[in-house]
Motif scaffolding. Sequence first.
Motif, PDB file in Angstrom:
ATOM      1  N   UNK A   1       7.575 -12.655  -0.182  1.00 32.00           N
ATOM      2  CA  UNK A   1       6.906 -11.381  -0.334  1.00 32.00           C
ATOM      3  C   UNK A   1       6.558 -10.829   1.046  1.00 32.00           C
ATOM      4  N   UNK A   2       6.656  -9.514   1.163  1.00 35.06           N
ATOM      5  CA  UNK A   2       6.269  -8.827   2.388  1.00 35.06           C
ATOM      6  C   UNK A   2       4.944  -8.119   2.175  1.00 35.06           C
ATOM      7  N   UNK A  41      13.446   2.191   2.471  1.00 33.79           N
ATOM      8  CA  UNK A  41      14.812   2.093   1.957  1.00 33.79           C
ATOM      9  C   UNK A  41      15.369   0.675   2.040  1.00 33.79           C
ATOM     10  N   UNK A  42      15.094  -0.014   3.145  1.00 32.96           N
ATOM     11  CA  UNK A  42      15.795  -1.262   3.431  1.00 32.96           C
ATOM     12  C   UNK A  42      14.958  -2.532   3.321  1.00 32.96           C
ATOM     13  N   UNK A  43      13.643  -2.417   3.421  1.00 32.63           N
ATOM     14  CA  UNK A  43      12.844  -3.639   3.544  1.00 32.63           C
ATOM     15  C   UNK A  43      11.825  -3.858   2.426  1.00 32.63           C
ATOM     16  N   UNK A  44      11.323  -2.802   1.841  1.00 30.54           N
ATOM     17  CA  UNK A  44      10.308  -2.980   0.791  1.00 30.54           C
ATOM     18  C   UNK A  44      10.952  -3.489  -0.486  1.00 30.54           C
ATOM     19  N   UNK A  45      10.319  -4.494  -1.081  1.00 28.23           N
ATOM     20  CA  UNK A  45      10.839  -5.111  -2.292  1.00 28.23           C
ATOM     21  C   UNK A  45       9.787  -5.094  -3.386  1.00 28.23           C
ATOM     22  N   UNK A 140       2.780  -5.664   7.847  1.00 32.17           N
ATOM     23  CA  UNK A 140       1.585  -6.461   8.111  1.00 32.17           C
ATOM     24  C   UNK A 140       2.019  -7.921   7.947  1.00 32.17           C
ATOM     25  N   UNK A 141       1.684  -8.755   8.900  1.00 33.22           N
ATOM     26  CA  UNK A 141       2.064 -10.171   8.772  1.00 33.22           C
ATOM     27  C   UNK A 141       1.197 -10.836   7.704  1.00 33.22           C
ATOM     28  N   UNK A 145      -2.663 -10.074   6.897  1.00 33.07           N
ATOM     29  CA  UNK A 145      -3.060  -9.740   5.522  1.00 33.07           C
ATOM     30  C   UNK A 145      -4.252 -10.595   5.084  1.00 33.07           C
ATOM     31  N   UNK A 146      -4.129 -11.908   5.258  1.00 36.85           N
ATOM     32  CA  UNK A 146      -5.206 -12.815   4.842  1.00 36.85           C
ATOM     33  C   UNK A 146      -6.493 -12.546   5.623  1.00 36.85           C
TER      34      UNK A 146
END
Length: 156
Positions: A1-2, A41-45, A140-141, A145-146
Amino acid sequence: MNYWLMKSEPAAFSIDDLKNAPDQTDHWDGVRNYQARNMMRDAMRKGDQIFFYHSNCKVPGIVGLMKVVHEGYPDHTAFDPKAKYFDEKSDPANPRWYMVDVKYIRHTKRVISLSELKEYAVLKNMPLVRKGNRLSIMPVSADEWRFILSLEKKTG
């Protein structure tokens, strides 16, 4: 997950607008920056987590969490001459601009302000806190995030 951060001016589209949308879901349209477009377009999942950030307001900061529920697809507002984000050079056969669908998860327990985020050395490499970065979407890494989520427990 990103993990991501997406900015919106609350007068244009706020966390409450997303929360009150049908199924608490809406498309994230109107992005007209190629680097941000490429991320959508290319990175969000599907399933990626996102900080919702209010910009250009009295206290800019992270106000909520959302997630990607539909991966990048052409931003139809670019093709509509009556739309706010119309782009006459965008062609449906070869779309220039993309968007994702996002779903509200929750408000943060408090606004985590930009000024507060700038105080922490652990976030010094985050694009949001670096001078001159005006992107509306940024990665965000997992560690960032944490750490940011841990700030919810602190008082302003």
